[in-house]
Structure formats: structure tokens, C-alpha cells
Write an enzyme that holds these catalytic residues in place. Structure first.
Site, PDB file in Angstrom:
ATOM      1  N   PRO A 342       8.186  -1.505   3.789  1.00 30.38           N
ATOM      2  CG  PRO A 342       6.682  -0.500   5.245  1.00 30.38           C
ATOM      3  CD  PRO A 342       6.956  -1.783   4.542  1.00 30.38           C
ATOM      4  CG  ASP A 518       8.049  -4.926   7.429  1.00 31.21           C
ATOM      5  OD1 ASP A 518       7.505  -3.800   7.421  1.00 31.21           O
ATOM      6  OD2 ASP A 518       7.532  -5.955   6.953  1.00 31.21           O
ATOM      7  CG  HIS A 519       9.034   1.938  10.064  1.00 31.65           C
ATOM      8  ND1 HIS A 519       8.645   1.769  11.377  1.00 31.65           N
ATOM      9  CD2 HIS A 519       9.521   3.198   9.990  1.00 31.65           C
ATOM     10  CE1 HIS A 519       8.872   2.884  12.052  1.00 31.65           C
ATOM     11  NE2 HIS A 519       9.406   3.771  11.233  1.00 31.65           N
ATOM     12  NE  ARG A 520       4.837  -4.322   6.039  1.00 29.74           N
ATOM     13  CZ  ARG A 520       4.600  -5.391   5.321  1.00 29.74           C
ATOM     14  NH1 ARG A 520       3.474  -5.490   4.637  1.00 29.74           N
ATOM     15  NH2 ARG A 520       5.467  -6.373   5.268  1.00 29.74           N
TER      16      ARG A 520
END
Ligand code: CAO
Length: 546
Positions: A342, A518-520
Site C-alpha cells: 500500500p 509502505d504504509h504497512r
């Protein structure tokens, strides 16, 4: 029907071997050549085939038993039309193609066999492949009977990152070639036999080579095959093997795993000494399917409909050409990263007016050193400092094991535009290097990338990537994270802009930064912190010294 003993056949020189898997049970019907059990010596796993078609009446050994040629391992009723015969049990065991792969890599160095007339026979093995395993042979560069020099390329192998030639450790004549195109090679596998001339008869010549040259990536002139070097594909192009994994599995299990597309390195063996048995493969595949159905597995993007192509020729003339390997690998990596990660991109402008003044003042010094100081070394240094300050950017996610991998080193990849595609060499320990060192190293690696001379190791291990389009143009862009890294810095072209200093507008040189992450792994606040730190460091490069 007649009852017949099932005996251990000729084991190809092995004395005593251990039963590691029993594939059939009493009452089971088998065809001739079906595997009855698997035995393992210290060199190879071998399946003992059924001597005929019929029914197993008894298995008289158990897993862990030691057996040797001629031992009875069971009894069977052979059908009248079965292929069983009295001596069938002593047939050569079926040594499936995949067995030697494992076997050979564990084999010890063979003693050189003396041949007559001042020459000796050698079996050439695959040297260390720079961390690669199971790489397919794409070309065999010699033929039986060829006379070659030491270091002449014997075969070319290709991983998903690079094409490498395996050089000959000897000068001599090529004998039997033991591999074919498409075979997958690992360190220690046998490649071919050679007759090596004894020069002067000194002992050195009859020793196995002290060290076989490491395979070299192919240069452009030598190969038409594009060596594929793309954004660091660790973890995104292949799944990392389970920790400490050396796969132990018999040929039948390997075949099954291949048929089902299961990666043995990811399967936990429940057999003796952690050996993977068929049930383990089935259980693994079942669990993967279940995870995928429940959406609990690692996202792969599967299920997304592909793009249907129209018949372009209806709109005008078209020409089709094959993608280079590198283009195909890059395309796959980009898609994998885009689908798995994401992405969010954070933008910031850094005021590099003073930095540029300082950089330009280094011109004369650079000419003396033969190194050009571009903005890139400053960016590298600033990113290394920001990574140290915000270590949540220096991680990789292992979603399968639900772990965050934190790195205590700072290696940064630099995207290099080359005529054959995008390549990402890696500068190691950026935090420990000075600006001149970084300038020299980045220029050298970029040149190597353009010349297709990068070694696989020079493209591995990055924690973070910088992709600078500043020398070309543009105001901003949204780079794709180079998985399994969790962030990438895009740099666009610096431009003079009017900046309000509280009283009036000042002309300042502003450098546009685009941080995709990476939004995780990283939250938005941290991303804004990261670009703020970068902008402060580049705005006042004295702080890079702190
Ligand atoms: N703004 C303005 N000018 C810039 C700049 C920026 N952000 N970055 C570099 N420049 C200038 C340099 O100062 C140099 O100018 P001078 O010759 O006047 O000093 C000129 O642009 C050319 O620089 P360079 O490209 O030779 O050197 P570099 O160290 O900045 O970059 C490298 C090296 C390897 C990053 C670059 O050559 C390259 O390949 N960039 C493309 C990367 C790419 O394709 N990324 C896309 C990946 S996503 O598809």
C-alpha cells in the site's frame, strides 16, 4: 500370482544406506517401478523401485533402518503378467533426475583420477554462486572434445538478477558434459569432466584447484542475453527460504512439490531429521489455499483480471518484439511491488541554495581527485542520517512470519538509468562514508551498471533506494517502493522559487523530494518527519556532520 522378495538393488557403490521414507504399505497395489521406499546415503537419496506390478504383502524394514545391497525389505505378490522377475530386485535403482541435484551438492571433492600419458581426469563442479542457488543453465559454452584454457567460460547460468558465466578452473580437454540447458545448478553440482594436462608433473597440477574463480556476470559484448538487474528483488521476486533451511526431501517429494508449485524451502519437514515428506507438501499446499481463500495470506494481487489486448493491427501497422529478460523481470518486480505494497507518497521541498554553493565550490577539488561532486552524495548522506534517526524506515516486513526485520546496517540503492533498463546498484555502509567516497563509489557503480558489469552482490542488500531524476527534469513523481525495502526517495529537478522569509520573497533553489513508503510499515507522521529531517539536513549541510 507368486510371492517375491523385494531386495535392495545395487546402490551404485554406496555400502550401507538408511531408510528415510516408506512409500507403500502392506495390501497396497503397485505398478512396476513404483517407489517402494527411499534410502539415503551421505551422498544421495535414492528411491527403490518395485520389481514388478502386484500387491505388497509385507514391509520388513522401518524408517531409520540401515540396509545394504541384497537385503530383503519386503515381500510382494507379483501378478502373472507383472514385470517382476527373480533378478528384478537387483536392477539399478531409479535415481530420478532431481536427486543428484541435492546429492551432488553434498558430495565431497572427488580424488583426481589419473589418466595415462601425463594427463588426469577431473570433474569440474559449480563454485560458490554469490549466494544464489538453483540457477538454471541457459547456455553451455563448450562441447565435448573442445580444448580450452583455464578461466574459459564453461556454462552460463541466470538467476532472476544476473547472468553469470562459470569459468573453467583448468586448461585441458572437455570430456563428458554432465548438465543440460535448463538444469538448475547449485554450488557443488558436477558440471563436466575434463582431461587436464599435467604440466611438468609437479604436485600442484594434480591437486584439485585451490579455488575456482567465482562466476562472473557477463559483459554486454559477451552476451546477447540481457543480464537482468532490476530494483532489488529480495523477497518480492522470491520468497526467502525458511531460516537455516537446507531442504531435505527425496526425489518423489521434490517431484510432487514441483508439480504443485510448492517451494520446499518454505515447508517444514516432519520426517526424520526434519525431512520433508509427501504429507508435509500436501499440508502446506492445503494451508496456502485456505489462507488465500480467507484472504489471510500474503497479498499477491492474484484474482485481478488481466488486461485484454485488442487486435492493434486493426488501427494501423504494428511490430512485435520480444521483451528482454531484464525488461520482463523489471516489469514483474514493479507489478509485484505495486500490488503488494500500500503506497503513499509524501512530498517536500528542500532549500539547497547553500548546499549547491558549497557543492559548486568543490569543483576544483573534484577535478584534482578525478571525481565529480553531484547532489547525489549529499542525498545519500542525508538519507543515511534520516534512516538512523527514524529506524522504522530501515526494516522489511515478513508477513508470513508476522515479523518486522530491523536492520542495523545502512546500505542504500541508487536507481541508475541505463540503455538496457533500470538497474539498482547498492552502496554499502553509507553512514560510515564521506562525501567524496560516496561520489566516487556512486559514479563507479553507475558506470558499471551502464556497462552491465555489476556483480549480483553489488545489487543486493539495500535498505532504502534513491531514485534521482533531477538531472533530467520534472517537478515531482511517485516512485514505487523497491520491496522488500519499505521506502524510496524520488528526487526531481531543483528550481529557483520565491520563498517567503517572513518579510519578503527570497529567490531560493528548491529541491523537490518525493518519499514513497509502505504504509504497512511506516505511518504518515513518520513519513512527514523523514522528509522534514531530509529537508533540514540538505538545507544546512553542516548538520550532516553532527
Ligand atoms: N536538480 C537539478 N540538477 C541536478 C539534480 C537535481 N535534483 N541532480 C543532478 N543534477 C545535475 C547534476 O548536478 C549534473 O549537473 P552538472 O553537470 O551541471 O553538475 C547533472 O544534473 C547530471 O547529473 P548526473 O545525473 O550525472 O549525476 P547524479 O549524481 O545526479 O545522478 C544517477 C547519478 C546515476 C542517479 C543518474 O545518472 C541517473 O541514472 N538518474 C536516473 C535514475 C532513474 O532512472 N530513476 C528512475 C527510476 S523509476 O523508473
Amino acid at each position: 500370482m507368486s510371492e517375491q522378495e523385494i531386495k535392495v538393488p545395487d546402490l551404485g557403490g554406496a555400502d550401507e544406506v538408511e531408510v528415510i521414507e516408506i512409500t507403500v504399505s502392506a495390501g497396497e497395489s503397485v505398478e512396476a517401478e513404483d517407489p517402494i521406499l527411499t534410502v539415503e546415503s551421505d551422498k544421495a537419496s535414492v528411491e527403490l523401485p518395485s520389481p514388478g506390478a502386484g500387491k505388497i504383502t509385507k514391509i520388513t524394514v522401518k524408517v531409520g533402518d540401515k540396509v545394504k545391497e541384497g537385503d530383503v525389505v519386503g515381500m510382494m505378490e507379483v501378478s502373472a503378467d507383472g514385470a517382476g522377475s527373480e533378478d528384478a530386485g537387483s536392477e539399478e535403482p531409479e535415481q530420478k533426475q532431481e536427486a543428484p541435484q541435492e546429492a551432488k551438492s553434498e558430495e565431497s571433492k572427488p580424488a583426481p583420477k589419473k589418466a595415462s600419458g601425463g594427463s588426469r581426469k577431473e570433474t569440474v563442479k559449480v563454485p560458490a554462486l554469490d549466494g544464489f542457488d538453483n540457477v538454471p543453465v541457459i547456455e553451455i559454452n563448450v562441447a565435448e572434445g573442445d580444448t580450452i584454457e583455464a578461466d574459459d567460460p564453461l556454462v552460463t547460468v541466470e538467476s532472476d538478477k544476473a547472468t553469470m558465466e562459470i569459468p573453467s578452473p583448468y586448461a585441458g580437454k572437455v570430456g563428458k558434459i554432465l548438465v543440460s540447458e535448463g538444469d538448475k545448478l547449485s554450488e557443488g553440482n558436477e558440471l563436466l569432466e575434463m582431461t587436464v594436462q599435467e604440466d611438468g608433473g609437479d604436485d600442484e597440477a594434480s591437486e584439485a584447484p585451490a579455488q575456482q574463480e567465482k562466476p562472473q556476470p557477463k559483459s554486454e559484448e559477451k552476451s546477447q542475453q540481457a543480464s537482468s538487474s532490476v530494483p532489488e528483488p529480495q523477497g518480492s521476486t522470491y520468497e526467502p527460504p525458511a531460516p537455516g533451511a537446507k531442504v531435505h526431501a527425496g526425489p518423489a517429494v521434490r517431484k510432487l512439490a514441483r508439480e504443485l508449485g510448492a517451494d520446499l524451502a518454505r515447508i517444514k519437514g516432519s520426517g526424520p531429521k526434519g525431512r520433508i515428506i509427501k504429507d508435509d507438501v500436501h499440508a502446506y499446499v492445503k494451508s496456502q489455499l485456505k489462507q488465500a481463500q480467507q484472504g489471510g495470506g500474503v497479498a499477491t494481487g492474484s484474482g485481478i483480471p488481466g488486461v485484454k489486448l485488442p487486435d492493434f493491427s486493426q488501427f494501423g501497422d504494428v511490430k512485435r518484439e520480444a521483451m528482454s529478460r531484464m525488461m520482463f523481470a523489471t516489469a514483474n518486480n514493479m507489478q509485484r511491488s505495486w500490488l503488494n505494497v500500500p503506497h503513499v507518497t509524501q512530498f517536500e521541498d528542500a532549500d539547497i541554495t547553500d548546499m549547491e554553493e558549497f557543492r559548486k565550490a568543490q569543483k576544483a577539488a573534484g577535478e584534482k581527485k578525478g571525481v565529480k561532486m553531484t547532489p547525489l552524495p549529499f542525498l545519500l548522506k542525508a538519507c543515511a542520517t534520516a534512516l538512523a534517526e527514524l529506524p522504522q524506515f530501515n526494516v522489511s516486513l515478513d508477513m508470513e512470519r508476522k515479523e518486522v526485520v530491523r536492520k542495523s546496517y545502512i546500505h542504500i540503492g541508487i536507481a541508475v538509468d541505463t540503455p538496457h533498463g533500470l538497474m539498482v546498484p547498492v552502496i554499502r555502509d553509507v553512514d560510515k562514508k564521506g562525501l567524496w567516497e560516496l561520489a566516487a563509489e556512486s559514479a563507479e557503480l553507475a558506470q558499471k551498471a551502464r556497462d552491465k558489469q555489476l556483480k549480483p552482490a553489488e545489487m543486493q542488500g539495500a535498505c532504502f533506494t534513491i531514485t534521482s531524476l533531477g538531472g533530467i527534469g520534472g517537478t515531482a513523481f511517485t516512485p514505487i517502493v523497491n520491496t522488500p525495502e519499505v521506502a524510496i526517495l524520488g528526487v526531481s529537478k531543483a528550481a529557483m522559487k520565491p520563498i517567503w522569509d517572513g518579510k519578503e520573497f527570497q529567490p531560493r533553489l528548491m529541491l523537490p523530494l518525493s518519499l514513497s513508503y509502505d504504509h504497512r510499515a511506516v505511518n504518515g507522521a513518520d513519513a512527514a518527519r523523514f522528509t522534514t529531517v531530509l529537508s533540514q539536513l540538505l538545507g544546512d549541510i553542516r548538520s550532516l556532520l553532527l
